[in-house]
Design a protein around this motif. Structure first.
Motif, PDB file in Angstrom:
ATOM      1  N   ASP A 149       5.242   8.615  -0.622  1.00  0.00           N
ATOM      2  CA  ASP A 149       5.922   8.348   0.648  1.00  0.00           C
ATOM      3  C   ASP A 149       7.430   8.208   0.525  1.00  0.00           C
ATOM      4  O   ASP A 149       8.104   7.918   1.515  1.00  0.00           O
ATOM      5  N   THR A 150       7.990   8.396  -0.648  1.00  0.00           N
ATOM      6  CA  THR A 150       9.391   8.030  -0.877  1.00  0.00           C
ATOM      7  C   THR A 150      10.380   9.122  -0.489  1.00  0.00           C
ATOM      8  O   THR A 150      11.568   8.833  -0.304  1.00  0.00           O
TER       9      THR A 150
ATOM     10  N   PRO B 159       4.736  -3.725  -7.147  1.00  0.00           N
ATOM     11  CA  PRO B 159       4.101  -3.827  -5.843  1.00  0.00           C
ATOM     12  C   PRO B 159       5.080  -4.269  -4.744  1.00  0.00           C
ATOM     13  O   PRO B 159       5.713  -5.310  -4.839  1.00  0.00           O
TER      14      PRO B 159
ATOM     15  N   GLY C 229       0.782  -1.223   0.000  1.00  0.00           N
ATOM     16  CA  GLY C 229       0.000   0.000   0.000  1.00  0.00           C
ATOM     17  C   GLY C 229       0.812   1.271   0.000  1.00  0.00           C
ATOM     18  O   GLY C 229       0.265   2.362  -0.183  1.00  0.00           O
ATOM     19  N   GLU C 230       2.124   1.184   0.213  1.00  0.00           N
ATOM     20  CA  GLU C 230       2.934   2.411   0.165  1.00  0.00           C
ATOM     21  C   GLU C 230       2.929   2.964  -1.250  1.00  0.00           C
ATOM     22  O   GLU C 230       3.043   2.232  -2.239  1.00  0.00           O
ATOM     23  N   SER C 231       2.843   4.285  -1.372  1.00  0.00           N
ATOM     24  CA  SER C 231       2.769   4.924  -2.684  1.00  0.00           C
ATOM     25  C   SER C 231       3.996   5.793  -2.920  1.00  0.00           C
ATOM     26  O   SER C 231       4.799   6.030  -2.011  1.00  0.00           O
ATOM     27  N   ALA C 232       4.102   6.297  -4.138  1.00  0.00           N
ATOM     28  CA  ALA C 232       5.244   7.140  -4.502  1.00  0.00           C
ATOM     29  C   ALA C 232       5.304   8.410  -3.665  1.00  0.00           C
ATOM     30  O   ALA C 232       6.372   9.003  -3.509  1.00  0.00           O
TER      31      ALA C 232
ATOM     32  N   LYS D 159      10.998  -1.380  -3.988  1.00  0.00           N
ATOM     33  CA  LYS D 159      11.581  -0.055  -4.163  1.00  0.00           C
ATOM     34  C   LYS D 159      12.997  -0.180  -4.710  1.00  0.00           C
ATOM     35  O   LYS D 159      13.689  -1.187  -4.490  1.00  0.00           O
TER      36      LYS D 159
ATOM     37  N   ILE E 254       9.143   3.500  -6.231  1.00  0.00           N
ATOM     38  CA  ILE E 254       8.392   2.249  -6.180  1.00  0.00           C
ATOM     39  C   ILE E 254       8.189   1.795  -7.620  1.00  0.00           C
ATOM     40  O   ILE E 254       7.626   2.522  -8.439  1.00  0.00           O
TER      41      ILE E 254
END
Length: 660
Positions: free
Chosen positions: A423-424, A433, A418-421, A436, A430
């Motif tokens: 959050d990077t 799925p 569920g982490e998305s771009a 990273k 990312i």
């Protein structure tokens, strides 16, 4: 098609060791020294003779050959010099406190040691790993990040992935936060670091990332392109010596650097003139920027810690090169001292590179065009997930370009489901799925031992500056003499057109300009790491783009002789502290070429090549453009190629002279 490669005897002092010579060297060492049962040969390579010896050599002279041997036994490192002529060990030196590069055998054996270690298996099982036979393990250098109490061990820090089946992309599913430290002398796991499971509910990425032609759907609108040279190539090869147009050079090889060039000269129409005594990529550092503790320690020296020549590919005709190819085989030793030959390690071919020069006389409707053909000499090395292509281009105008192409698979890790771009924070991308790929850099240092006209030299920095009154447009290329090593620690400045020039102190062209070559930067990047960071400390050569040193037979590698598990500053940054004079001496230029890789989804699963290069161009070395003498080439239009008569050379003057 490929030209034949014939076996031949050594006929020049700079030719790499042959397989027979390697085995003879090992035989001498084993007959004269009382070796331990655990002895391993890390390197058996040519001990290159001093410049004076090479310059005095004439074809037909006896070739005096010596070899440098690096071996390890009883947890200690030794160097030996062996005379092949006398069949004796002429020097034997214990080198305390150093670790030679990681060998192929150690890579293979440590993978199996990790996969079968019960403590590692227990930690991997917590991450959803069930079939340990499908695990791949990459033993990275532990340099600077050894566990407490293990600093004096010969260690690697192993990271791992799990495949779905034997033919899937091995780097698609990282086993995150789990590291095994392997003592390579004992060949045993001595420490497990478990930084925790990133996502307890989904510890492994759910998807594969295949790229093989038998696993993905390939398109059918990509027509075959071929390169045809019906009259053969324009180069001639005699052993390791290559002649192409006005260029003459010798192709060399070391297990550490891979491709090396010796005795590079250019014929100006009256005489063959020296340009370079030796040129190679001497070191590279690959630091990672992600502050995640699972990745922030990564800082591999792929030349000094792995020896990139040992990881070279056997090049395949029609894929890595096109056209009429000539291949060079290379001989290297294995850990037991046996000679092994890598066929087709170096590929040489010609390729078209667009326009070289053109002028249209619009008043009389006459055009002259010359194509920029170049001689390409290359090798490709696979260092685990990354593939590096090292290309050297020789051009008809007297210039040389050194280029690195980076491809392969980005080093990667796991993020929670569920982490998305968003959050990077710019530290990683990312790309699949839960997968990273961290931001990182590649810094390549090239050692360029110039010998312009076999004369002493001086080194200048050149950049644009304004001249004249404020109302006029005057500016000039201002030259500043770099008198000492500290003055020569410099960085690029493309806004000022900055480059560096090395010139002979004894020869001039017809117009009074000292004969020289200039090093012209292309794109580059410096390291943003803190001064106290591992990369700034260990890879001192990244502190500046440009360096110059007086020639010293013992100064060959930008990070020193033994960077593996060396946490100190050695090599260029250490040598140049002496601030030696560069005026009227035998000078060596060093150039650090940086690649800034902000990873992206478009780089997955295999990275389209990132290209980095720099140019060496004659400046005052010649009296004019040497490529004026190139003949026009025949050309065809699409219409003519499809005509019923099979096509004819186009009729305008710039192609085939108009009347052909």
């Amino acid at each position: 098609m490929a030209t034949d490669v014939a076996e031949r005897a050594v006929d020049h002092p700079l030719d790499p060791l042959t397989a027979a010579e390697i085995e003879a060297v090992v035989e001498v060492v084993e007959s004269e020294r009382d070796l331990a049962a655990d002895v391993k040969y890390h390197n058996v390579m040519l001990d290159e003779p001093p410049k004076e010896t090479v310059k005095a050599f004439e074809p037909g002279d006896d070739v005096e050959r010596s070899a440098l041997v690096v071996l390890r036994q009883n947890r200690e490192t030794y160097e030996a010099t062996v005379s092949l002529a006398d069949r004796t060990v002429v020097d034997w030196t214990h080198v305390p406190g150093v670790q030679p590069a990681i060998t192929d055998e150690e890579v293979v054996r440590s993978e199996e040691v990790v996969r079968t270690d019960p403590d590692w298996q227990e930690a991997a099982a917590k991450r959803g790993v069930e079939n340990f036979d499908l695990v791949i393990v990459d033993p990275w250098p532990a340099s600077g990040f050894e566990p407490d109490g293990y600093e004096d061990r010969r260690l690697v820090r192993a990271i791992s992935w799990i495949r779905t089946d034997e033919t899937d992309n091995g780097y698609a599913r990282p086993i995150e936060g789990l590291f095994a430290f392997v003592d390579l002398d004992e060949m045993a796991v001595v420490h497990i670091e478990d930084d925790g499971v990133v996502d307890e509910g989904s510890p492994l990425p759910p998807e594969d990332a295949n790229y093989r032609a038998d696993k993905v759907e390939t398109r059918d609108d990509f027509e075959h392109l071929d390169v045809v040279q019906p009259d053969g190539p324009s180069f001639d090869v005699d052993g390791k010596e290559v002649d192409w147009l006005d260029w003459n050079l010798r192709v060399g090889w070391t297990p550490r650097e891979g491709l090396v060039f010796h005795d590079v000269s250019f014929d100006d129409g009256e005489e063959e003139r020296t340009v370079l005594h030796r040129a190679s990529a001497s070191e590279m550092a690959v630091p990672y920027g992600d502050s995640d503790p699972n990745h922030s320690w990564k800082d591999a020296f792929d030349i000094g810690e792995f020896h990139v020549g040992r990881m070279a590919n056997e090049l395949t005709e029609g894929c890595d090169c096109l056209g009429v190819m000539h291949y060079f085989d290379v001989a290297m030793n294995d850990a037991d001292g046996e000679a092994e030959t890598l066929p087709n390690a170096v590929c040489m071919h010609e390729e078209d590179d667009g326009l070289l020069w053109k002028h249209t006389e619009w008043r009389n409707e006459h055009t002259e065009v010359r194509r920029r053909r170049r001689l390409v000499i290359s090798f490709i090395a696979t260092v685990y997930n990354y593939d590096y292509g090292f290309y050297w281009y020789f051009y008809p105008d007297g210039s040389i370009e050194a280029e690195v192409r980076l491809t392969g698979i980005d080093s990667n890790g796991v993020v929670p489901a569920g982490e998305s771009a968003a959050d990077t924070h710019g530290e990683y991308a990312i790309v699949n799925p839960q997968v990273k790929t961290p931001i990182h850099q590649h810094h390549f240092n090239f050692r360029l031992d110039f010998d312009i006209d076999d004369a002493p030299s001086r080194v200048y920095e050149v950049q644009n500056e304004p001249v004249g009154s404020e109302r006029k447009n005057g500016f000039r290329a201002a030259e500043r003499l770099l008198e000492t090593e500290q003055q020569a620690r410099r960085n690029i400045d493309p806004l000022k057109g900055r480059y560096w020039r090395i010139e002979s102190t004894e020869t001039e062209n017809a117009y009074g300009r000292s004969c020289g070559y200039k090093l012209v930067p292309h794109s580059n990047v410096n390291s943003p790491a803190k001064p106290t960071s591992s990369v700034k400390r260990r890879a001192g050569f990244v502190q500046n783009n440009f360096w110059a040193t007086p020639h010293d037979e013992g100064e060959n590698y930008a990070a020193g002789d033994y960077p593996n598990q060396n946490d100190e500053t050695t090599g260029l940054a250490e040598w140049t502290e002496r601030d030696r004079s560069l005026v009227d001496g035998d000078n060596v230029l060093w150039y650090t070429l940086g690649v800034n890789h902000v990873t992206r989804a478009e780089d997955w699963p295999v990275l389209p090549v990132e290209i980095a290069s720099f140019h060496l161009k004659p400046e005052g070395f010649l009296d004019g453009n040497p490529s004026i003498s190139l003949p026009p080439e025949p050309c065809h239009t699409d219409h003519e190629l499809t005509a019923t008569d099979g096509g004819e050379a186009c009729g305008h003057d710039g192609c085939a002279g108009g009347d052909d």
